[in-house]
Motif scaffolding. Structure first.
Motif, mmCIF file in Angstrom:
data_model
loop_
_atom_site.group_PDB
_atom_site.id
_atom_site.type_symbol
_atom_site.label_atom_id
_atom_site.label_comp_id
_atom_site.label_asym_id
_atom_site.label_seq_id
_atom_site.Cartn_x
_atom_site.Cartn_y
_atom_site.Cartn_z
ATOM 1 N N THR A 68 9.953 6.134 13.397
ATOM 2 C CA THR A 68 9.652 7.330 12.587
ATOM 3 C C THR A 68 9.311 6.952 11.151
ATOM 4 O OG1 THR A 68 11.235 8.540 13.950
ATOM 5 C CG2 THR A 68 10.506 9.598 11.931
ATOM 6 N N MET A 69 10.103 6.035 10.589
ATOM 7 C CA MET A 69 9.825 5.598 9.218
ATOM 8 C C MET A 69 8.468 4.900 9.129
ATOM 9 S SD MET A 69 10.923 5.548 6.110
ATOM 10 C CE MET A 69 12.710 5.663 6.000
ATOM 11 N N GLN B 84 0.762 11.943 14.837
ATOM 12 C CA GLN B 84 1.078 13.355 14.644
ATOM 13 C C GLN B 84 1.698 13.954 15.912
ATOM 14 O OE1 GLN B 84 0.871 14.790 11.691
ATOM 15 N NE2 GLN B 84 1.865 16.587 12.590
ATOM 16 N N ILE B 85 1.127 13.622 17.077
ATOM 17 C CA ILE B 85 1.697 14.128 18.340
ATOM 18 C C ILE B 85 3.085 13.547 18.556
ATOM 19 C CG2 ILE B 85 1.354 14.271 20.828
ATOM 20 C CD1 ILE B 85 -1.624 14.065 20.366
ATOM 21 N N ALA B 86 3.253 12.275 18.185
ATOM 22 C CA ALA B 86 4.557 11.638 18.341
ATOM 23 C C ALA B 86 5.613 12.360 17.499
ATOM 24 C CB ALA B 86 4.475 10.170 17.948
ATOM 25 N N LEU B 87 5.251 12.726 16.247
ATOM 26 C CA LEU B 87 6.214 13.435 15.393
ATOM 27 C C LEU B 87 6.529 14.823 15.929
ATOM 28 C CD1 LEU B 87 5.068 12.488 11.766
ATOM 29 C CD2 LEU B 87 7.096 11.702 13.015
ATOM 30 N N GLU B 88 5.542 15.489 16.507
ATOM 31 C CA GLU B 88 5.793 16.804 17.075
ATOM 32 C C GLU B 88 6.780 16.728 18.241
ATOM 33 O OE1 GLU B 88 2.015 18.345 18.150
ATOM 34 O OE2 GLU B 88 1.305 18.596 16.075
ATOM 35 N N ILE B 89 6.607 15.717 19.086
ATOM 36 C CA ILE B 89 7.539 15.550 20.213
ATOM 37 C C ILE B 89 8.938 15.221 19.701
ATOM 38 C CG2 ILE B 89 8.072 14.097 22.203
ATOM 39 C CD1 ILE B 89 5.041 13.816 22.631
ATOM 40 N N LEU C 82 11.624 10.675 24.820
ATOM 41 C CA LEU C 82 11.448 9.464 24.010
ATOM 42 C C LEU C 82 10.410 8.534 24.620
ATOM 43 C CD1 LEU C 82 15.149 8.673 23.016
ATOM 44 C CD2 LEU C 82 13.328 9.610 21.578
ATOM 45 N N VAL C 83 10.290 8.531 25.951
ATOM 46 C CA VAL C 83 9.230 7.743 26.583
ATOM 47 C C VAL C 83 7.867 8.208 26.085
ATOM 48 C CG1 VAL C 83 8.055 7.295 28.774
ATOM 49 C CG2 VAL C 83 10.525 7.121 28.654
ATOM 50 N N THR C 84 7.686 9.525 26.078
ATOM 51 C CA THR C 84 6.423 10.080 25.580
ATOM 52 C C THR C 84 6.231 9.785 24.092
ATOM 53 O OG1 THR C 84 6.721 11.877 27.189
ATOM 54 C CG2 THR C 84 5.032 12.161 25.507
ATOM 55 N N PHE C 85 7.327 9.910 23.319
ATOM 56 C CA PHE C 85 7.248 9.644 21.875
ATOM 57 C C PHE C 85 6.791 8.224 21.598
ATOM 58 C CE2 PHE C 85 9.667 7.580 18.427
ATOM 59 C CZ PHE C 85 9.033 8.161 17.333
ATOM 60 N N PHE C 86 7.411 7.245 22.255
ATOM 61 C CA PHE C 86 7.053 5.854 21.998
ATOM 62 C C PHE C 86 5.667 5.528 22.550
ATOM 63 C CE2 PHE C 86 11.657 5.220 21.277
ATOM 64 C CZ PHE C 86 11.577 4.476 20.114
ATOM 65 N N ASP C 87 5.269 6.186 23.644
ATOM 66 C CA ASP C 87 3.906 5.967 24.134
ATOM 67 C C ASP C 87 2.886 6.378 23.081
ATOM 68 O OD1 ASP C 87 4.656 4.913 26.548
ATOM 69 O OD2 ASP C 87 4.576 6.815 27.628
ATOM 70 N N TYR C 88 3.048 7.570 22.504
ATOM 71 C CA TYR C 88 2.123 8.027 21.446
ATOM 72 C C TYR C 88 2.250 7.166 20.199
ATOM 73 C CZ TYR C 88 0.758 12.191 24.053
ATOM 74 O OH TYR C 88 0.233 13.045 24.982
ATOM 75 N N TYR C 89 3.450 6.705 19.912
ATOM 76 C CA TYR C 89 3.651 5.868 18.725
ATOM 77 C C TYR C 89 2.885 4.552 18.866
ATOM 78 C CZ TYR C 89 5.973 2.403 15.774
ATOM 79 O OH TYR C 89 6.234 1.385 14.903
#
Length: 810
Positions: free
Chosen positions: A746-747, A702-707, A689-696
């Motif tokens: 995500t939304m 797109q990378i965030a959704l893949e993670i 989730l750290v990586t997800f929010f960083d990309y977000y």
């Protein structure tokens, strides 16, 4: 208006009243109306004034008081907490109802009780903490003996020092010189080497200070510790009272000191002294007596002379120099008439370890009482008292002109192994009581002559009281602390049963007037001066407390290390840093690595205390050094779950936690981790989730959704909804806490992609474009459905924002 007009109006009103059918006709005369009015007025003024006022007040606010009263009276609270009625065994429905009500009532009562207990406990903890801090502040402001019970548990104020600041050492030249020797001594002990004599080492250091009084203090201690080794399993006080070498060593010090005094006097008057012959104590005494006495001041002296010098002064000064053979020679040269005295001297010389023949000693005492006690020769009286141990109340003021003389005479006449009812004999404890309690500081003018009072206490074996007295002033405190350390290492200091006791205390089981010295308090008060600026030196002093326990049973050395680490917050300096290969390097505590202590244990203790204080971030690094991987993961999850959704800023808590989590994850990858499986899964999810929010936040959607899709937390279609809901039920509280932010992020990604596709002018087929938009709408629908379905109470506006965003995508 006239009366006729009024009469016509009254008649008209009467007719109208008679035609009304709503109200019954009431006929009252004027007197009856007046009487009813007076009765109503009296009733209102006596009992209903407040009710009337209440009606008027509430009525002005639109409240109907009578109706409200009826509603309140209709409430029935009897069945809320009343006992349940007994029911028949076959009434299943009533039984289940009663069980349900019982369960509810028991939960309410339990919650109420636990809440009350928790509130009381927190209240008392807060009060105790405030009082503990106040007591510590009071104690630290005083150096003298405290009569209060003060916990050794310190509550330091947190302070953060600038990295580029350089603090000046608080150790002066004297303290630094002692500290170097302490470091060398501890190094030998840790390596398992032979234990050096700290008194000799510190005395050598003190010789460089060029302070005569300090040198005399250490010289006394060198004499007093020159005894047989003390058992480490016995109480120091009992050992000290049973070993007669302490008395012999005290006398030896005073005798050698007086011999040096005689030599100095003679050296200044060589012509008058006429010293010659072979150097010996006899010739030394003879020259000194020749200088001191001449024919003009022989008044009162009795018996024969020796080479023109009075007999009894010669005998006394030979004894004063500790030379019994010279005293015996004087008696033999003095002629006949002293056979019993000579026999006692011979026994003392030939059989020093044996007790004097009681018969001979009794004859000497009898002779003293009959003839010598009233003698005009003070030296003869003193010699008889010293040899026979009699007349303990005689001060011998004409002979004992100094404190050293008085103390030497007292040490010479005391006896051991005597009956309790024999008051004519001076015992060791009796002499100690006389010095400490009967005479005390006032008699010896201790405020002006501190080294003298210390000397008297130390030479009578009262080391604890002597050290505590010396430690009261800044001038001698450093020396007192190191005397205590040296004696404690030789098992010559008696400590209290509890380290919370005052610096000097009395144990009811000890013989009078013995005291006990709290080494823990003495060392901690001394080290408090420099523990922040010189933590390496402070650790060396705390190491002397390694054999003591605090009230909770923890090693006091580790407790001091813990408190020092929390106060200075230099964890890397104390415990080192964790390398990428999992090895801890550096740290001051590394020098104390031995069988009983290791860095891992000390770091874990500090980490647990930091957790108790709520300092989780510092605790994480120390748990890592301590090898407690489960605790590291646990508190990283606790903290990271609170900031994982935030934007990463330079130096922020989120950035620091993310770096720690990544480093720890890389280190434990592929190895066994001693941790609960659920917690490890949470840790891995938070890393993702750290990586997800960083990309977000970087808008790399797109990378965030893949993670995110790999985590199986959020459905990307309606087909994934059931699986994600089942996964949610197995999540820990740390992930559930951040789940609303995951859904909103995500939304937001989906809506941004939706707008981009909808507003983008391209050559793609309409069907392809419509399929993409349809897919995004389905994903948004799955998210809103999941938010409404998961068994978790979302924040108030989360569902609203999700639904509004979904609506905007149609």
């Amino acid at each position: 208006m006239d009366f006729n007009t009024l009469l016509q109006q009254a008649q008209r009103l009467t007719n109208e009243t008679q035609d009304s059918e709503e109200l019954p006709r009431v006929e009252r005369t004027i007197s009856q109306v007046l009487e009813a009015t007076e009765e109503l007025h009296s009733r209102v003024t006596q009992t209903g004034a407040q009710d009337i006022q209440a009606h008027i007040l509430l009525g002005s606010k639109g409240i109907d008081l009578p109706k409200l009263t009826q509603k309140l009276e209709s409430l029935n609270t009897q069945k809320t907490f009343e006992p349940l009625d007994p029911i028949a065994d076959t009434d299943i429905q009533s039984f289940l109802k009663n069980e349900k009500e019982n369960a509810i009532l028991s939960i309410i009562e339990e919650v109420h009780k636990s809440s009350n207990e928790a509130a009381q406990r927190r209240r008392w903890e807060n009060i105790k903490a405030e009082w503990r801090q106040e007591k510590i502040n009071i104690l630290n402001s005083l150096v003298g003996p405290s009569q209060n019970w003060v916990d050794l548990q310190k509550v330091p104020e947190q302070s953060i020092l600038l990295e580029n600041s350089s603090m000046r050492s608080n150790l002066n030249r004297t303290e630094m010189a002692y500290a170097r020797e302490v470091f060398e001594y501890n190094s030998i002990i840790i390596k398992g080497g032979c234990r050096p004599n700290l008194v000799q080492i510190f005395a050598k250091v003190a010789g460089s200070f060029e302070d005569q009084k300090v040198n005399e203090i250490w010289e006394i201690m060198k004499y007093m510790v020159n005894v047989s080794a003390i058992s480490r399993t016995r109480d120091p006080i009992q050992s000290r009272l049973q070993i007669h070498q302490f008395v012999d060593q005290a006398k030896k010090y005073l005798e050698n000191r007086y011999k040096l005094y005689m030599t100095t006097i003679i050296s200044g008057n060589l012509r008058e002294a006429q010293r010659g012959g072979v150097p010996s104590t006899f010739n030394l005494v003879s020259s000194f007596v020749g200088l001191t006495f001449n024919q003009g001041n022989w008044i009162g002296l009795q018996d024969a002379t020796i080479e023109g010098k009075p007999l009894w002064p010669m005998v006394y000064y030979c004894l004063r120099c500790g030379d019994l053979p010279s005293a015996l020679r004087c008696m033999q040269l003095g002629g006949a008439g002293h056979e019993d005295f000579v026999q006692v001297l011979e026994d003392k010389i030939n059989k020093p370890e044996q007790k004097i023949n009681s018969k001979l000693e009794g004859q000497l005492k009898l002779h003293y009482c009959n003839k010598i006690k009233n003698s005009t020769d003070p030296y003869k009286k003193a010699v008889y008292c010293i040899i026979a141990g009699c007349d303990v109340n005689e001060q011998h003021s004409e002979v004992a002109k100094t404190t050293d003389d008085f103390l030497w005479i007292q040490l010479s006449i005391l006896r051991s192994d005597v009956s309790a009812d024999n008051t004519e004999v001076l015992t060791y404890s009796g002499l100690q009581t006389t010095i400490l309690e009967k005479y005390g500081e006032t008699y010896f003018n201790a405020n002006e002559q501190r080294h003298l009072y210390f000397q008297v206490l130390a030479l009578t074996g009262q080391f604890e009281a002597a050290i505590e007295f010396l430690a009261r002033t800044e001038q001698y405190r450093t020396h007192a602390v190191h005397i205590a350390l040296a004696l404690n290492e030789m098992c010559l200091i008696a400590g209290p049963r509890n380290v919370q006791e005052p610096l000097l205390s009395v144990d009811i089981e000890d013989p009078i007037p013995m005291r006990r010295l709290n080494m823990a308090r003495l060392v901690m008060l001394y080290a408090k001066k420099f523990e922040i600026t010189d933590p390496a030196e402070a650790l060396q002093y705390f190491f002397f407390l390694r054999n003591l326990k605090d009230p909770e049973g923890c090693n006091l050395f580790l407790v001091c290390v813990r408190d020092l680490a929390i106060e200075c917050r230099s964890y890397d300096m104390l415990f080192g840093t964790m390398q990428p290969n999992g090895i801890v390097s550096g740290g001051l505590f590394e020098k104390f690595e031995c069988v009983d202590f290791d860095t891992r244990k000390a770091a874990s203790m500090v980490a647990q205390e930091l957790v108790r204080k709520g300092m989780f971030e510092d605790a994480i690094a120390l748990f890592d050094i301590g090898g407690l991987q489960g605790q590291v993961i646990r508190y990283i999850c606790v903290m990271l779950s609170q900031v994982v959704q935030e934007v990463s800023k330079k130096g922020s808590l989120r950035e620091r936690l993310a770096i720690k989590a990544a480093e720890f994850s890389n280190r434990i990858r592929g190895s066994h981790v001693d941790c609960d499986g659920q917690m490890l899964h949470t840790f891995n999810l938070l890393n993702d989730l750290v990586t997800f929010f960083d990309y977000y936040h970087e808008q790399n959607y797109q990378i965030a959704l893949e993670i995110l899709s790999k985590t199986k937390l959020v459905p990307m279609s309606m087909n994934d909804l059931d699986e994600c809901i089942n996964n949610f039920r197995r999540l820990s509280g740390e992930i559930c806490k951040v789940f609303p932010d995951i859904l909103l992020a995500t939304m937001d990604i989906l809506f941004t992609q939706y707008k981009t596709i909808k507003n983008k002018e391209s050559n793609m087929l309409d069907s392809t474009r419509d399929n993409q938009l349809h897919h995004l709408r389905q994903s948004a629908k799955a998210i809103t459905n999941m938010a409404a379905t998961v068994p978790y109470r979302m924040p108030g506006d989360t569902n609203k924002r999700l639904i509004q965003t979904e609506i905007m995508m149609h």
